[in-house]
Design a protein around this motif. Structure first.
Motif, mmCIF file in Angstrom:
data_model
loop_
_atom_site.group_PDB
_atom_site.id
_atom_site.type_symbol
_atom_site.label_atom_id
_atom_site.label_comp_id
_atom_site.label_asym_id
_atom_site.label_seq_id
_atom_site.Cartn_x
_atom_site.Cartn_y
_atom_site.Cartn_z
ATOM 1 N N GLY B 284 47.222 26.112 40.840
ATOM 2 C CA GLY B 284 47.733 27.324 40.469
ATOM 3 C C GLY B 284 48.730 26.899 39.447
ATOM 4 O O GLY B 284 49.044 27.768 38.591
ATOM 5 N N GLY B 285 49.450 25.824 39.422
ATOM 6 C CA GLY B 285 50.099 25.361 38.350
ATOM 7 C C GLY B 285 49.401 25.464 37.179
ATOM 8 O O GLY B 285 50.050 25.903 36.054
ATOM 9 N N ILE B 286 48.302 24.699 37.236
ATOM 10 C CA ILE B 286 47.567 24.506 35.908
ATOM 11 C C ILE B 286 47.331 25.846 35.168
ATOM 12 O O ILE B 286 47.462 26.002 34.112
ATOM 13 N N VAL B 287 46.834 26.763 35.975
ATOM 14 C CA VAL B 287 46.415 28.054 35.724
ATOM 15 C C VAL B 287 47.695 28.779 35.397
ATOM 16 O O VAL B 287 47.797 29.675 34.381
ATOM 17 N N GLY B 288 48.796 28.554 35.771
ATOM 18 C CA GLY B 288 50.160 29.128 35.707
ATOM 19 C C GLY B 288 50.363 28.936 34.190
ATOM 20 O O GLY B 288 51.185 29.675 33.696
ATOM 21 N N ILE B 289 50.049 27.978 33.577
ATOM 22 C CA ILE B 289 50.412 27.510 32.202
ATOM 23 C C ILE B 289 49.856 28.631 31.240
ATOM 24 O O ILE B 289 50.425 29.002 30.224
ATOM 25 N N SER B 290 48.605 29.193 31.507
ATOM 26 C CA SER B 290 48.410 30.334 30.960
ATOM 27 C C SER B 290 49.238 31.486 30.945
ATOM 28 O O SER B 290 49.128 32.101 29.962
ATOM 29 N N LEU B 291 50.035 31.430 31.720
ATOM 30 C CA LEU B 291 50.972 32.604 31.799
ATOM 31 C C LEU B 291 52.037 32.412 30.717
ATOM 32 O O LEU B 291 52.491 33.323 30.131
ATOM 33 N N LEU B 292 52.387 31.242 30.701
ATOM 34 C CA LEU B 292 53.526 30.790 29.461
ATOM 35 C C LEU B 292 52.666 31.208 28.172
ATOM 36 O O LEU B 292 53.515 31.702 27.257
ATOM 37 N N VAL B 293 51.425 30.804 28.090
ATOM 38 C CA VAL B 293 50.779 31.455 26.610
ATOM 39 C C VAL B 293 51.016 32.702 26.521
ATOM 40 O O VAL B 293 51.368 33.452 25.539
ATOM 41 N N GLY B 294 50.719 33.566 27.643
ATOM 42 C CA GLY B 294 50.625 35.016 27.698
ATOM 43 C C GLY B 294 52.207 35.408 27.205
ATOM 44 O O GLY B 294 52.541 36.619 26.700
ATOM 45 N N GLY B 295 53.180 34.871 27.760
ATOM 46 C CA GLY B 295 54.693 34.924 27.465
ATOM 47 C C GLY B 295 54.954 34.741 26.011
ATOM 48 O O GLY B 295 55.629 35.690 25.385
ATOM 49 N N ILE B 296 54.317 33.878 25.517
ATOM 50 C CA ILE B 296 54.347 33.597 24.006
ATOM 51 C C ILE B 296 53.742 34.979 23.084
ATOM 52 O O ILE B 296 54.667 35.293 22.187
ATOM 53 N N LEU B 327 70.432 44.781 24.550
ATOM 54 C CA LEU B 327 69.846 43.347 25.180
ATOM 55 C C LEU B 327 69.009 43.857 26.232
ATOM 56 O O LEU B 327 67.806 43.514 26.273
ATOM 57 N N LEU B 328 69.596 44.737 27.117
ATOM 58 C CA LEU B 328 69.143 45.251 28.449
ATOM 59 C C LEU B 328 67.706 45.922 28.005
ATOM 60 O O LEU B 328 66.691 45.652 28.780
ATOM 61 N N GLN B 329 67.854 46.826 26.996
ATOM 62 C CA GLN B 329 66.848 47.611 26.668
ATOM 63 C C GLN B 329 65.561 46.772 26.514
ATOM 64 O O GLN B 329 64.441 47.085 26.930
ATOM 65 N N PHE B 330 65.747 45.832 25.593
ATOM 66 C CA PHE B 330 64.578 45.146 25.251
ATOM 67 C C PHE B 330 64.142 44.094 26.281
ATOM 68 O O PHE B 330 63.020 43.795 26.399
ATOM 69 N N LEU B 331 65.132 43.359 27.037
ATOM 70 C CA LEU B 331 64.712 42.703 27.955
ATOM 71 C C LEU B 331 63.851 43.447 29.127
ATOM 72 O O LEU B 331 62.780 42.963 29.650
ATOM 73 N N ILE B 332 64.019 44.474 29.438
ATOM 74 C CA ILE B 332 63.576 45.409 30.321
ATOM 75 C C ILE B 332 62.004 45.838 29.745
ATOM 76 O O ILE B 332 61.220 45.911 30.495
ATOM 77 N N GLU B 333 62.107 45.942 28.473
ATOM 78 C CA GLU B 333 60.664 46.515 28.037
ATOM 79 C C GLU B 333 59.811 45.308 27.994
ATOM 80 O O GLU B 333 58.638 45.405 28.533
ATOM 81 N N LEU B 378 56.727 39.073 40.555
ATOM 82 C CA LEU B 378 58.000 38.698 40.270
ATOM 83 C C LEU B 378 57.786 37.895 39.041
ATOM 84 O O LEU B 378 58.523 37.645 38.107
ATOM 85 N N PHE B 379 57.084 36.595 39.098
ATOM 86 C CA PHE B 379 57.043 35.701 38.227
ATOM 87 C C PHE B 379 56.865 36.153 36.850
ATOM 88 O O PHE B 379 57.080 35.776 35.982
ATOM 89 N N CYS B 380 55.818 37.340 37.032
ATOM 90 C CA CYS B 380 55.167 37.731 35.613
ATOM 91 C C CYS B 380 56.490 38.562 34.984
ATOM 92 O O CYS B 380 56.621 38.181 33.848
ATOM 93 N N ALA B 381 57.206 39.436 35.957
ATOM 94 C CA ALA B 381 58.255 40.041 35.270
ATOM 95 C C ALA B 381 59.419 39.114 34.759
ATOM 96 O O ALA B 381 59.852 39.168 33.728
ATOM 97 N N LEU B 382 59.393 37.853 35.396
ATOM 98 C CA LEU B 382 60.669 36.788 34.990
ATOM 99 C C LEU B 382 59.885 36.243 33.612
ATOM 100 O O LEU B 382 60.670 36.001 32.814
ATOM 101 N N VAL B 383 58.591 35.799 33.445
ATOM 102 C CA VAL B 383 58.265 35.334 32.358
ATOM 103 C C VAL B 383 58.354 36.276 31.158
ATOM 104 O O VAL B 383 58.895 36.039 30.116
ATOM 105 N N GLY B 384 58.209 37.526 31.402
ATOM 106 C CA GLY B 384 58.495 38.633 30.418
ATOM 107 C C GLY B 384 59.928 38.609 29.818
ATOM 108 O O GLY B 384 60.049 38.641 28.834
ATOM 109 N N VAL B 385 60.736 38.595 30.846
ATOM 110 C CA VAL B 385 62.187 38.823 30.565
ATOM 111 C C VAL B 385 62.526 37.400 29.822
ATOM 112 O O VAL B 385 63.348 37.437 28.740
ATOM 113 N N ALA B 386 62.192 36.447 30.292
ATOM 114 C CA ALA B 386 62.305 35.052 29.665
ATOM 115 C C ALA B 386 62.049 35.009 27.975
ATOM 116 O O ALA B 386 62.704 34.609 27.312
#
Ligand SMILES: Nc1ncnc2c1ncn2[C@@H]1O[C@H](COP(=O)(O)OP(=O)(O)O)[C@@H](O)[C@H]1O
Ligand SMILES: [Mg+2]
Lengths: 233, 407
Positions: B284-296, B327-333, B378-386
């Motif tokens: 899961g962790g290895i695949v999770g790295i692809s989430l970071l790529v998505g975040g970028i 800030l809030l507006q764009f973080l939420i988006e 939740l993790f996805c939302a967190l990645v987006g916000v981060a």
């Protein structure tokens, strides 16, 4: 209500620096109707932005309703813009994806009002500018004059102490301009303080006081009887 | 609160205004989430099925057995349980529910029926065995107390033995021969199937005392006691009490090691569970790295979006929006964008997991625990916000005048 003392605004352009405003002293009282005129580049917009707390002076002091603007932080400035100032721009500056009603209600979002209350106040303000029938329209479905009315409604909705308008008729034909000016006249008659920028004499004629800027200085500051002036034009 | 709702609404409007772009932006998150969820679903299904098989092996029963080190076997000084230990367990330890002694019977020769023979495992136990193991006969009956007291020569068999010996489908009433003795079949146990390719149904159960007689008095009597606890949450306390009682009975001096051990049958299953959990985590962790790529990806598009909307941001500031509001507006988006991708990804991942599990022969069905689905969202939302922090603070720090003048 507004007290400006030796306000300067200096812009740096590479090596040179240049004074857009050079020592402006100005008092404006409640319920005045002021027109700022002057040639292009004389510093009218710069002065309006300072009055609207969108910008800060390089030197000098600005006291609005007894508060020294220089002492306020970012959040307090935002709050002043939200509560004390209503801004009308030359190119309307509406939010393109929001309905007319939502556009007008937007300033109230930052006051934390509940949606129902916002909509009530916004439709009331739209009623005052004669657009009660266009609440659900998008800005691009309206004519220029209608858009500027929406902008005026948005500026009024929070019951600001000053209404600032920077060339509000600059993008409008003369007929529509007269309609907008009639609206300002009416608002002033209801007790609203109005300051507007224009370089057209017949627009300035609506005001009770005409301040002429040249090269960042006040060249003349004349009180006039608006009726008379309107007739002359 | 109203502002939060308003920001969500505005974010939604903005995302809808650029449907295709929003979708493409969140594609990285979508694919990442889908892969994580699919991997976890497959691993979880695999581990669930292994656990179920282990549970079948021993259920929740505990085992008390004699403990012998290598040296014990060498010296011949072998510890064994006494029959009295069964009674201690049954009557003297609080919290113990059912107890059944279980002995592996060594018998000479094979088990025969009408010219066919087989070598099943032969166990001696008592009627309580069904309650300890919670395994019941499919036909006929299990042993009853009278079988032990009357030393009846009766047997309960596993279905595999029935098939091996070519017994009738319902073999109750038939006689089989163990060594030189005849036993009447009184029941057939329910099928358990295979674990790692080994049938769990090739056995024959006789009354405990009969089993002792069958293997002869000169052989050492080696047996275990299987028992259950009244309250599953008290397993550790009961183990402790069993240990104390037996140490006392066996007169073991303080500091000396036990000559017995108590094990729960699910210990092996627990260990296995830990291994699969680790594997799931690593994969899961290895695949999770692809989430970071998505975040970028989200960060990039949000930066573009901030630039595009510079004038709008200026307008909002002129209307009284604070830095925090913007800030809030764009973080939420950013969070919403990522969350939407994540939700679609979760659905696709579940479908994918089930599909793959169905395609591979003999692979257990995939399963996604609800906690994993919620956690992934939740993790996805967190990645987006981060990854939204940078664009959002860029937006928040715009100068209102310059923003308004931006073409
Ligand atoms: N951000 C800026 N940087 C440099 N010069 C500026 C800037 N904003 C305004 N100016 C200059 O200040 C002068 C006054 O501008 P402005 O107040 O917009 O004039 P007006 O509205 O009277 O036409 C102009 O010469 C303009 O070029
Ligand atoms: Mg100007």
């Amino acid at each position: 209500m507004i007290v400006l003392s030796s306000i300067s605004k200096r812009y740096r352009m590479g090596e040179e620096s240049f004074n857009a405003l050079a020592g402006v002293d100005l008092h404006i009282a409640r319920n005045e109707y002021v027109a700022l005129t002057g040639p292009s580049g004389s510093g009218k917009s710069t002065l309006m932005n300072l009055l609207g707390c969108l910008d800060s002076p390089s030197s000098g002091s600005y006291v609005l309703n007894g508060r020294d603007i220089a002492s306020l932080n970012d959040n307090e400035l935002a709050q002043i813009r939200n509560r004390e100032i209503g801004f009308v721009f030359q190119s309307f500056h509406l939010l393109p994806r929001l309905s007319v009603l939502s556009n007008v209600a937007q300033p109230l979002v930052y006051r934390g009002l509940p949606p129902k209350e916002r909509e009530r106040l916004a439709s009331e303000a739209l009623g005052r500018v004669g657009l009660a029938s266009k609440l659900k329209h998008l800005p691009n479905q309206l004519s220029g004059g209608q858009r500027q009315r929406v902008a005026v409604a948005r500026a009024l909705v929070g019951q600001p102490s000053i209404l600032l308008a920077d060339e509000p008729t600059g993008n409008l034909d003369s007929r529509t301009s007269e309609e907008i000016m009639a609206l300002f006249d009416a608002l002033h008659a209801e007790g609203q303080t109005v300051i507007l920028v224009t370089h057209e004499a017949d627009i300035a004629a609506h005001a009770h006081r005409v301040i002429r800027l040249v090269d960042g200085r006040i060249e003349s500051d004349l009180r006039q009887s608006p009726r008379e002036a309107a007739c002359i034009s | 609160m109203y502002q939060l709702i308003e920001s969500l609404r505005a974010a939604w409007i903005n995302l809808l205004a650029h449907r295709l772009r929003s979708f493409l932006t969140t594609l990285g998150i979508l694919i990442g989430t889908a892969s994580v969820v699919a991997v976890v679903a497959l691993m979880q299904g695999f581990s669930d099925s292994i656990k179920a098989q282990f549970a079948d092996l021993g259920g929740t029963a505990l085992t008390l057995s004699a403990r012998n080190e290598f040296s014990n076997w060498n010296t011949g000084n072998i510890n064994q349980l006494a029959l009295s230990d069964i009674d201690l367990l049954r009557y003297r330890v609080e919290g113990v529910r059912h107890v059944a002694p279980v002995m592996g019977v060594s018998y000479g020769g094979r088990v025969r029926y009408k010219g066919r023979s087989a070598s099943p495992q032969v166990m001696g136990t008592t009627a309580d065995y069904v309650w300890v193991e919670r395994r019941f006969p499919e036909m006929g009956r299990f042993l009853v107390e009278g079988d032990d007291q009357g030393r009846r020569r009766v047997a309960v068999i596993g279905p595999k033995l029935r098939d091996d010996l070519n017994l009738p489908r319902n073999p109750v009433g038939q006689y089989v021969q163990i060594g030189s003795e005849w036993f009447k079949i009184v029941g057939v146990m329910a099928k358990r199937g295979e674990v790692f390719g080994m049938s769990q149904d090739n056995y024959l159960i006789v009354p405990f005392d009969v089993g002792r007689a069958l293997q002869g008095q000169n052989r050492r009597l080696m047996f275990e006691a299987h028992f259950t606890v009244a309250d599953i949450d008290e397993i550790e306390q009961v183990k402790e009490r069993v240990s104390r009682t037996l140490r006392h009975a066996h007169k073991i001096a303080p500091g000396k090691p036990d000559d017995f051990e108590v094990e729960s049958a699910d210990q092996l299953a627990k260990q296995f569970g830990q291994i699969t959990a680790m594997a799931t985590l690593v994969l899961g962790g290895i695949v999770g790295i692809s989430l970071l790529v998505g975040g970028i990806g989200i960060m990039t598009v949000m930066l573009v979006s901030v630039t595009e909307r510079t004038r709008e941001i200026g307008i909002l500031k002129a209307l009284g929006a604070t830095r925090r509001d913007i800030l809030l507006q764009f973080l939420i988006e950013a969070g919403l964008l990522s969350l939407l991708g994540g939700l679609i990804g979760i659905v696709i991942g579940i479908v994918l997991g089930h599909g793959i599990a169905a395609l591979i022969p003999n692979f257990p069905p995939a399963s996604v625990p609800i906690s994993v689905a919620v956690g992934a969202a939740l993790f996805c939302a967190l990645v987006g916000v981060a990854f939204g922090i940078m664009p959002a603070s860029k937006a928040a720090n715009l100068d209102p005048i310059e923003a308004l003048r931006y073409e």
